[in-house]
Motif scaffolding. Structure first.
Motif, PDB file in Angstrom:
ATOM      1  N   GLY A  69       0.684  -1.169  -0.043  1.00  0.00           N
ATOM      2  CA  GLY A  69       0.025   0.129   0.086  1.00  0.00           C
ATOM      3  C   GLY A  69       0.940   1.358  -0.051  1.00  0.00           C
ATOM      4  N   MET A  70       1.955   1.120   0.624  1.00  0.00           N
ATOM      5  CA  MET A  70       2.905   2.358   0.677  1.00  0.00           C
ATOM      6  C   MET A  70       3.440   2.882  -0.554  1.00  0.00           C
ATOM      7  SD  MET A  70       4.143   4.408   3.293  1.00  0.00           S
ATOM      8  CE  MET A  70       4.784   3.949   4.699  1.00  0.00           C
ATOM      9  N   GLN A  71       3.851   1.802  -1.586  1.00  0.00           N
ATOM     10  CA  GLN A  71       4.314   2.589  -2.699  1.00  0.00           C
ATOM     11  C   GLN A  71       3.111   3.106  -3.619  1.00  0.00           C
ATOM     12  OE1 GLN A  71       5.816  -0.259  -5.552  1.00  0.00           O
ATOM     13  NE2 GLN A  71       7.501   1.453  -5.946  1.00  0.00           N
ATOM     14  N   GLY A  72       1.980   2.600  -3.348  1.00  0.00           N
ATOM     15  CA  GLY A  72       0.593   3.093  -4.036  1.00  0.00           C
ATOM     16  C   GLY A  72       0.348   4.430  -3.556  1.00  0.00           C
ATOM     17  N   LEU A  73       0.431   4.719  -1.990  1.00  0.00           N
ATOM     18  CA  LEU A  73       0.498   5.932  -1.498  1.00  0.00           C
ATOM     19  C   LEU A  73       1.454   7.133  -2.143  1.00  0.00           C
ATOM     20  CD1 LEU A  73      -1.072   4.586   1.939  1.00  0.00           C
ATOM     21  CD2 LEU A  73      -2.358   6.182   0.203  1.00  0.00           C
ATOM     22  N   PHE A  74       2.573   6.681  -2.008  1.00  0.00           N
ATOM     23  CA  PHE A  74       3.642   7.492  -2.335  1.00  0.00           C
ATOM     24  C   PHE A  74       3.421   7.801  -3.766  1.00  0.00           C
ATOM     25  CE2 PHE A  74       7.962   7.914  -4.369  1.00  0.00           C
ATOM     26  CZ  PHE A  74       8.645   8.992  -3.474  1.00  0.00           C
ATOM     27  N   GLY A  75       3.270   7.109  -4.654  1.00  0.00           N
ATOM     28  CA  GLY A  75       2.925   7.236  -6.153  1.00  0.00           C
ATOM     29  C   GLY A  75       1.617   8.305  -6.348  1.00  0.00           C
ATOM     30  N   ALA A  76       0.585   8.069  -5.221  1.00  0.00           N
ATOM     31  CA  ALA A  76      -0.470   9.094  -5.442  1.00  0.00           C
ATOM     32  C   ALA A  76      -0.253  10.493  -5.185  1.00  0.00           C
ATOM     33  CB  ALA A  76      -1.630   8.316  -4.496  1.00  0.00           C
ATOM     34  N   PHE A  77       0.435  10.689  -3.894  1.00  0.00           N
ATOM     35  CA  PHE A  77       0.714  11.945  -3.678  1.00  0.00           C
ATOM     36  C   PHE A  77       1.865  12.421  -4.458  1.00  0.00           C
ATOM     37  CE2 PHE A  77      -0.856  10.289   0.545  1.00  0.00           C
ATOM     38  CZ  PHE A  77      -1.582  11.264   0.930  1.00  0.00           C
ATOM     39  N   GLN A  78       2.830  11.790  -4.978  1.00  0.00           N
ATOM     40  CA  GLN A  78       3.605  12.227  -5.788  1.00  0.00           C
ATOM     41  C   GLN A  78       3.198  12.788  -7.078  1.00  0.00           C
ATOM     42  OE1 GLN A  78       7.236  12.975  -5.759  1.00  0.00           O
ATOM     43  NE2 GLN A  78       7.019  12.559  -3.677  1.00  0.00           N
ATOM     44  N   SER A  79       2.052  12.073  -7.591  1.00  0.00           N
ATOM     45  CA  SER A  79       1.355  12.487  -8.792  1.00  0.00           C
ATOM     46  C   SER A  79       0.427  13.575  -8.567  1.00  0.00           C
ATOM     47  CB  SER A  79       0.539  11.156  -9.399  1.00  0.00           C
ATOM     48  OG  SER A  79       1.294  10.037  -9.479  1.00  0.00           O
ATOM     49  N   VAL A  80       0.126  14.021  -7.467  1.00  0.00           N
ATOM     50  CA  VAL A  80      -1.064  15.030  -7.406  1.00  0.00           C
ATOM     51  C   VAL A  80      -0.722  16.295  -6.602  1.00  0.00           C
ATOM     52  CG1 VAL A  80      -3.194  15.437  -5.950  1.00  0.00           C
ATOM     53  CG2 VAL A  80      -2.836  13.348  -7.089  1.00  0.00           C
ATOM     54  N   VAL A  81       0.333  16.285  -5.832  1.00  0.00           N
ATOM     55  CA  VAL A  81       0.765  17.230  -4.979  1.00  0.00           C
ATOM     56  C   VAL A  81       1.808  18.050  -5.388  1.00  0.00           C
ATOM     57  CG1 VAL A  81       1.073  17.949  -2.537  1.00  0.00           C
ATOM     58  CG2 VAL A  81      -0.352  16.118  -3.202  1.00  0.00           C
ATOM     59  N   ASN A  82       1.660  19.426  -5.363  1.00  0.00           N
ATOM     60  CA  ASN A  82       2.721  20.255  -5.823  1.00  0.00           C
ATOM     61  C   ASN A  82       3.304  20.750  -4.799  1.00  0.00           C
ATOM     62  OD1 ASN A  82       3.010  20.238  -8.966  1.00  0.00           O
ATOM     63  ND2 ASN A  82       0.887  20.719  -8.665  1.00  0.00           N
ATOM     64  N   PRO A  83       4.674  21.503  -4.756  1.00  0.00           N
ATOM     65  CA  PRO A  83       4.895  22.018  -3.536  1.00  0.00           C
ATOM     66  C   PRO A  83       4.063  23.251  -3.174  1.00  0.00           C
ATOM     67  CG  PRO A  83       7.030  21.780  -5.097  1.00  0.00           C
ATOM     68  CD  PRO A  83       5.503  21.304  -5.905  1.00  0.00           C
ATOM     69  N   GLY A  84       3.907  23.432  -1.836  1.00  0.00           N
ATOM     70  CA  GLY A  84       2.877  24.542  -1.374  1.00  0.00           C
ATOM     71  C   GLY A  84       1.464  24.084  -1.214  1.00  0.00           C
ATOM     72  N   GLU A  85       1.063  23.062  -2.107  1.00  0.00           N
ATOM     73  CA  GLU A  85      -0.160  22.744  -2.229  1.00  0.00           C
ATOM     74  C   GLU A  85      -0.646  21.917  -0.647  1.00  0.00           C
ATOM     75  OE1 GLU A  85      -1.478  22.490  -6.784  1.00  0.00           O
ATOM     76  OE2 GLU A  85      -0.804  20.831  -5.996  1.00  0.00           O
ATOM     77  N   GLU A  86      -1.943  22.015  -0.434  1.00  0.00           N
ATOM     78  CA  GLU A  86      -2.389  21.318   0.700  1.00  0.00           C
ATOM     79  C   GLU A  86      -3.366  19.982   0.561  1.00  0.00           C
ATOM     80  OE1 GLU A  86      -4.630  24.804   2.706  1.00  0.00           O
ATOM     81  OE2 GLU A  86      -2.917  25.956   2.998  1.00  0.00           O
ATOM     82  N   VAL A  87      -3.087  19.404   1.527  1.00  0.00           N
ATOM     83  CA  VAL A  87      -4.097  18.263   1.435  1.00  0.00           C
ATOM     84  C   VAL A  87      -4.964  17.987   2.702  1.00  0.00           C
ATOM     85  CG1 VAL A  87      -3.950  15.462   1.272  1.00  0.00           C
ATOM     86  CG2 VAL A  87      -2.309  16.722   0.316  1.00  0.00           C
ATOM     87  N   LEU A  88      -6.223  17.821   2.623  1.00  0.00           N
ATOM     88  CA  LEU A  88      -7.059  17.631   3.866  1.00  0.00           C
ATOM     89  C   LEU A  88      -6.786  16.198   4.325  1.00  0.00           C
ATOM     90  CD1 LEU A  88     -10.080  19.733   2.351  1.00  0.00           C
ATOM     91  CD2 LEU A  88      -8.331  20.381   4.235  1.00  0.00           C
ATOM     92  N   VAL A  89      -6.744  16.126   5.736  1.00  0.00           N
ATOM     93  CA  VAL A  89      -6.365  14.733   6.279  1.00  0.00           C
ATOM     94  C   VAL A  89      -6.974  14.589   7.291  1.00  0.00           C
ATOM     95  CG1 VAL A  89      -4.411  13.203   7.197  1.00  0.00           C
ATOM     96  CG2 VAL A  89      -3.972  14.720   5.224  1.00  0.00           C
TER      97      VAL A  89
END
Ligand SMILES: Cc1ncc(COP(=O)(O)O)c(C=O)c1O
Length: 389
Positions: free
Chosen positions: A106-126
């Motif tokens: 699951g970790m590699q999926g999450l790593f790839g997902a965040f890398q694919s979506v989030v630019n520097p300075g952007e926010e993620v609601l958690v």
């Protein structure tokens, strides 16, 4: 040759990426053990049982048949097809093989997902408390996690709670159900509200369904199955928890474009795929008839009920987790500082847990107990708590 000390520093993007606190707890346990103490371990996050025999047998067969060469980077066609089938039947997610990528857990999926979506300075609601590595995965993108208290959202409504944390920089929502560390299972109505919010504000959803098979109350519901959500959701799954396969490092993600291209790139330039025989074992996990999932669920339920009754009897108030294999009791009667509370349990009763603060500010005042252990360990630990607290 002269070297300047200033060159010996990590690339900036790793500055805010941390290491797990759980490692520190393990070190303390090892110290106690080295001194001859018996420690009741509740701090882990692994299934208590071994990988089922038919999955191990499939690995042996794959090796005997020399299925040991490079596989396509995104995964062998047979496994991707079996997963697409599972996604359609079990998750109601209308995926084809092309929407599926095989990953190292699951970790590699999450790593790839965040890398694919989030630019520097952007926010993620958690939603918070949250599984600790999420903060680091977002930090690795030089993004910013913005915490949304799960309790407040459930009590006061998701839309208003999410809205209060929304900004121009908001890019995505991390949606984990069943949740680690609280065992919360989001309902279909809650998922619908989050989905509507994501659509209205044009946000991407990174869904984490690592514990989809461990549901004691309610149902598991995949947010990507909702109308208009498939294209804006990357859902990460793993074989780790469902099939007791943590050490195999086998998982997968389902996503549409452009996210699939992002996942493919992060996979290609990190591990270039998953071990080929492991993937053949994954096919057996999904396709060989077995009662393993049902039997595991009942075994976990027994452990949950035993631990919950004991904790509540001790005054460590705990609502019943609807999913996953963690209890998250309020321990403020021991200390408002969860690190101190964890230390009290460890030193006095030799019971190892994880301080709630590790899972973010909203976890303070709680401890995480994994009930993925033997019934005897739960009984002995409760006895030790009764005597020594
Ligand atoms: C919420 C959550 N997501 C994902 C994972 C990833 O699991 P793995 O990388 O072992 O497949 C875990 C493991 O503990 C988890 O708790």
């Amino acid at each position: 040759m002269s070297t300047s000390t200033s060159v010996f520093h990590l690339a900036n993007r790793l500055d805010r990426v941390g290491f797990s606190d759980i490692v520190k707890i393990r070190n303390k346990i090892m110290e106690l053990r080295a001194g001859g103490a018996q420690v009741f371990q509740f701090e882990g996050g692994e299934p208590f049982s071994n990988t089922p025999g038919h999955i191990k047998e499939a690995m042996r067969e794959a090796l005997a048949e020399n299925k040991t060469r490079y596989a396509p980077s995104s995964g062998i066609a047979e496994l991707r097809s079996a997963i697409a089938d599972k996604l359609r039947k079990k998750n109601d997610v209308q995926a084809s093989s092309d929407d599926v990528i095989i990953l190292n857990g699951g970790m590699q999926g999450l790593f790839g997902a965040f890398q694919s979506v989030v630019n520097p300075g952007e926010e993620v609601l958690v939603f918070s408390p949250y599984w600790t590595p999420i903060r680091d995965l977002i930090a690795h993108c030089e993004g910013v996690p913005v915490l949304v208290p799960t309790d407040e959202a459930r009590q006061n409504g998701f839309t208003s709670t999410l809205e209060s944390q929304l900004s121009k920089q908001t890019r995505a929502i991390y949606f984990n159900t069943p949740q680690n560390p609280t065992g919360v299972v989001f309902t279909r109505a809650e998922a619908k509200e989050v989905a509507e919010f994501a659509r209205n504000h044009d946000l991407i959803v990174i869904a984490d369904e690592a514990y989809e098979d461990l549901i004691y109350e309610g149902e598991h519901f995949s947010i990507a199955s909702l109308e208009g959500m498939f294209e804006r959701t990357i859902t990460c799954f793993t074989f780790s928890k469902s099939y007791s396969m943590t050490g195999w490092r086998l998982g997968y993600a389902v996503a549409a474009e452009p996210w699939m291209t992002g996942l493919k790139k992060t996979l290609l330039y990190s591990t270039n795929g998953v071990s080929t025989p492991t993937q053949w074992a994954g096919i057996a996990a999904l396709t060989v008839q077995s009662t393993f999932l049902e039997e595991s669920l009942e075994a976990y339920r027994k452990r949950r009920d035993l631990l919950l009754a004991g904790l509540n009897e001790l005054g460590l108030k705990c609502s019943s987790p609807a999913g996953a294999f963690y209890a998250f009791p309020d321990v403020t009667m021991l200390s408002h500082d969860s690190r101190e509370a964890a230390d009290i349990l460890l030193q006095r009763a030799r019971v190892a847990t994880v301080p709630g603060i590790v899972f973010g500010a909203h976890g303070e005042g709680h401890l995480r107990f994994s009930f993925s252990t033997s019934l005897e360990t739960i009984e002995s630990a409760l006895e030790s708590l009764r005597k020594n607290l």
